[in-house]
Design a protein around this motif. Sequence first.
Motif, PDB file in Angstrom:
ATOM      1  N   SER A  71       0.804  -1.331  -0.023  1.00 42.08           N
ATOM      2  CA  SER A  71       0.041   0.124   0.045  1.00 42.08           C
ATOM      3  C   SER A  71       0.873   1.335   0.096  1.00 42.08           C
ATOM      4  O   SER A  71       0.575   2.113  -0.651  1.00 42.08           O
ATOM      5  CB  SER A  71      -0.897   0.039   1.051  1.00 42.08           C
ATOM      6  N   SER A  81       0.611   3.955  -2.814  1.00 43.59           N
ATOM      7  CA  SER A  81       0.320   5.094  -2.582  1.00 43.59           C
ATOM      8  C   SER A  81       1.190   6.261  -3.099  1.00 43.59           C
ATOM      9  O   SER A  81       1.068   7.390  -3.409  1.00 43.59           O
ATOM     10  CB  SER A  81      -0.106   5.426  -1.139  1.00 43.59           C
ATOM     11  N   MET A 121      -8.463   2.061  -1.792  1.00 45.72           N
ATOM     12  CA  MET A 121      -7.778   2.070  -2.960  1.00 45.72           C
ATOM     13  C   MET A 121      -8.593   2.447  -4.078  1.00 45.72           C
ATOM     14  O   MET A 121      -8.069   3.178  -5.108  1.00 45.72           O
ATOM     15  CB  MET A 121      -7.247   0.669  -3.263  1.00 45.72           C
TER      16      MET A 121
END
Length: 343
Positions: A147, A151, A199
């Motif tokens: 993640s 990101s 997401m």
Amino acid sequence: MFTFGDSYIDTGNFVIMAAPALPVWQDKPPYGMTFFGHPMGRISDGRVIVDFIAEQLGLPLLPASLQNSSDVSKGVNFAVGGATAIDVGLYERNKLVQLKLLNNSLNVQLGWFERLKPSICNTTKGCRDRFSKALFFVGEFGVNDYSFLWSAGKTEEEVRSYVPKVVQKIAMAVERLINEGAAYLVVPGNPPIGCSPTMLTFRSSLNRTDNYDYIGCLNDINRVARRHNSFLRLAIGALRVKYPHTTIIFADFYHPIISIIEKPNRFGVNGADALRACCGGGGKYNWNASAVCGMPGVTACKNPSAFVNWDGGHFTEATYRYIAEGWLHGPFADPPILSAIRH
């Protein structure tokens, strides 16, 4: 039972660790609304997977290790929200994250376990005996690692390149626990993070349909999750060969979530809500970075069990119950936990 992991199985460590340094919303209502009636350190509306497994095994709900509980004889939970497989320094040094991270990686959790050992057992033989009769959970790890990379705007190829490193860290932790005497270990894979409201919202600028799969989830993110899971299965296979007297269970976190999203009505989930958070600040997926669950004025749905996702990044108690059942009895564990420990 001794558990290491991240927010999916955390029973309070994140709230304890983060509260002095960060604004924490997970210790405010409506967290905990379904089972406990008030926030209990779990990042859900109620119980998490390891709570259901503890109940099934006749154990108390595991205390979070940072609570410094006086009784750790039946086990401890070292999992903490946001935990990574790779040490957090890597993400900070390479400017992959904007914030200073909590120092809560898998290695740090193993260190907490080492420090707590004297209050669990007092001789090397005593510890090995104790741990040979316990159930250890290692994970799920990797979601936060990937993640952070997604990101930071990394490409699928760049994120994929981290999979072997992440899996190696998990395998090393499993091996370290086996060397401490652990004989029964559950190693969960990654869930389909490409289906999470966080997401999906983060990537909402994508308008090409080929970015999404047949159920509306993000293709590239889920491809990396599946790659992680296949690498992890191979690593577990190698450890089983090396330690034939140890039972290492692969717990599938991916397919139970997909099965609910594919046929939501069968699980009492409204199809229109399959990819939406129960508790959130609005928008297509009911997730908004500036109005997250627990903040004043942010409300939860009336019936969390009609949702897969609780707050954008975590699941509802109903989803966790379904996963726990699939790990205990099958078909989502190889081998199922109950048959493995009775054997």
